[in-house]
Design a protein around this motif. Structure first.
Motif, PDB file in Angstrom:
ATOM      1  N   ALA A  88       0.838  -1.201   0.000  1.00 36.82           N
ATOM      2  CA  ALA A  88       0.000   0.000   0.000  1.00 36.82           C
ATOM      3  C   ALA A  88       0.870   1.247   0.000  1.00 36.82           C
ATOM      4  O   ALA A  88       1.929   1.295   0.635  1.00 36.82           O
ATOM      5  N   LEU A  89       0.392   2.265  -0.709  1.00 31.70           N
ATOM      6  CA  LEU A  89       1.081   3.545  -0.806  1.00 31.70           C
ATOM      7  C   LEU A  89       0.113   4.666  -0.471  1.00 31.70           C
ATOM      8  O   LEU A  89      -1.060   4.606  -0.838  1.00 31.70           O
ATOM      9  N   ALA A  90       0.620   5.701   0.205  1.00 33.15           N
ATOM     10  CA  ALA A  90      -0.130   6.939   0.399  1.00 33.15           C
ATOM     11  C   ALA A  90       0.548   7.997  -0.444  1.00 33.15           C
ATOM     12  O   ALA A  90       1.754   8.226  -0.324  1.00 33.15           O
ATOM     13  N   LEU A  91      -0.220   8.646  -1.314  1.00 35.45           N
ATOM     14  CA  LEU A  91       0.338   9.459  -2.392  1.00 35.45           C
ATOM     15  C   LEU A  91      -0.196  10.876  -2.381  1.00 35.45           C
ATOM     16  O   LEU A  91      -1.367  11.104  -2.083  1.00 35.45           O
ATOM     17  N   GLY A  92       0.643  11.813  -2.791  1.00 35.54           N
ATOM     18  CA  GLY A  92       0.185  13.157  -3.055  1.00 35.54           C
ATOM     19  C   GLY A  92      -0.529  13.221  -4.396  1.00 35.54           C
ATOM     20  O   GLY A  92      -0.371  12.347  -5.250  1.00 35.54           O
ATOM     21  N   THR A  93      -1.297  14.267  -4.602  1.00 34.62           N
ATOM     22  CA  THR A  93      -2.159  14.346  -5.776  1.00 34.62           C
ATOM     23  C   THR A  93      -1.398  14.414  -7.094  1.00 34.62           C
ATOM     24  O   THR A  93      -1.924  14.037  -8.142  1.00 34.62           O
ATOM     25  N   TYR A  94      -0.142  14.889  -7.081  1.00 38.65           N
ATOM     26  CA  TYR A  94       0.613  15.042  -8.318  1.00 38.65           C
ATOM     27  C   TYR A  94       1.534  13.859  -8.607  1.00 38.65           C
ATOM     28  O   TYR A  94       2.241  13.860  -9.606  1.00 38.65           O
ATOM     29  N   ASP A  95       1.540  12.872  -7.755  1.00 39.91           N
ATOM     30  CA  ASP A  95       2.345  11.680  -8.003  1.00 39.91           C
ATOM     31  C   ASP A  95       1.783  10.932  -9.214  1.00 39.91           C
ATOM     32  O   ASP A  95       0.564  10.786  -9.338  1.00 39.91           O
ATOM     33  N   PRO A  96       2.626  10.436 -10.133  1.00 40.76           N
ATOM     34  CA  PRO A  96       2.114   9.680 -11.285  1.00 40.76           C
ATOM     35  C   PRO A  96       1.248   8.485 -10.894  1.00 40.76           C
ATOM     36  O   PRO A  96       0.327   8.113 -11.637  1.00 40.76           O
ATOM     37  N   MET A  97       1.516   7.895  -9.718  1.00 41.74           N
ATOM     38  CA  MET A  97       0.706   6.754  -9.281  1.00 41.74           C
ATOM     39  C   MET A  97      -0.684   7.179  -8.833  1.00 41.74           C
ATOM     40  O   MET A  97      -1.584   6.350  -8.708  1.00 41.74           O
TER      41      MET A  97
END
Length: 272
Positions: free
Chosen positions: A29-38
């Motif tokens: 699992a990953l927690a991502l910022g809105t601009y991350d490609p994922m």
């Protein structure tokens, strides 16, 4: 930003990301910022699930969530066996769609909603805006694992950003799953279920952030007590054990935290 990545693009992005993650676990699992490609992988999972469940196509998702993109954080579970996503969720900083849409839907003012739950104290508010598990994972316990990792990622990220209040609008299935794990929501300003974006029985809900893990831990302890028959007189030890274990894991992070990474929360990422 895209809600319609093709499978080849998703596979390439997921495979590259999994290669960078040291955990050998099947699910990561990953927690991502809105601009991350994922984050676009997460958006595509949202659209796939919501289109199947509620007939919300790409155009509808763009129209509904575009105002909130820069305030969004994404939680994404990847499957190492397939090299593809298994589920995704989104939090919106500041209360997001729930505080914008719910007051009119439940016949309350925003002032009523905020003061009913003491959200005027200046504490950070997050909207637990979406939860989407792909259909292939819902038929067995893998669906619970994927959901559990999304819940725990939300908790870990919320701790990182010192979240105090959580609001959400949940359809019947999502509400039932979280209630099963012991999450003790309050109906937003005493509201009743309502129809919303294809869901016939949506609920607007509130919970103090710190109560999420605490209530799940309480539920795990309760379910580990000697079993009491259900209302129909039947005992379901298998289901009880699975629920207790998952509630305990989400509450404590045991067996989940080693497979959760928070790349979007190390520092804020903005496009250059």
């Amino acid at each position: 930003m895209s809600y319609a990545l093709d499978e080849a693009t998703m596979h390439a992005r997921c495979t590259a990301t999994l290669a960078e993650h040291s955990s050998p676990n099947r699910f990561v699992a990953l927690a991502l910022g809105t601009y991350d490609p994922m984050a676009d992988v997460a958006r595509t999972v949202e659209r796939m699930v919501f289109e199947e469940s509620f007939e919300l196509d790409e155009a509808t998702m763009v129209a509904e969530y575009s105002p909130y993109e820069k305030y969004s954080y994404f939680f994404l579970v990847l499957d190492r066996e397939t090299g593809l996503p298994a589920g995704a969720a989104r939090a919106i900083d500041g209360g997001g769609k729930t505080l914008d849409d719910a007051p009119a839907l439940i016949g309350r003012t925003l002032h009523d909603v905020v003061y009913a739950h003491n959200m005027h104290d200046g504490g950070k508010i997050w909207d637990f805006a979406t939860l989407a598990v792909l259909p292939r994972y819902r038929a067995d316990r893998n669906g619970l694992t994927v959901s559990g990792m999304l819940y725990r990622s939300f908790i870990n990220a919320g701790h990182r950003w010192h979240v105090r209040h959580v609001v959400c609008m949940l359809d019947q299935a999502a509400y039932r799953n979280l209630d099963m794990l012991g999450t003790r929501f309050s109906a937003l300003a005493g509201s009743e279920p309502f129809e919303y974006l294809g869901s016939a029985a949506n609920r607007a809900l509130y919970i103090p952030f710190d109560e999420i893990a605490r209530s799940m831990g309480d539920q795990a302890e309760l379910l580990n007590q000697p079993e009491v028959p259900d209302a129909d007189g039947r005992r379901r030890p298998g289901r009880r054990r699975v629920t207790a274990r998952l509630a305990s894991q989400v509450s404590s992070g045991d067996e989940l935290d080693p497979h959760i990474d928070l790349p979007g929360f190390e520092r804020r990422r903005h496009p250059r």
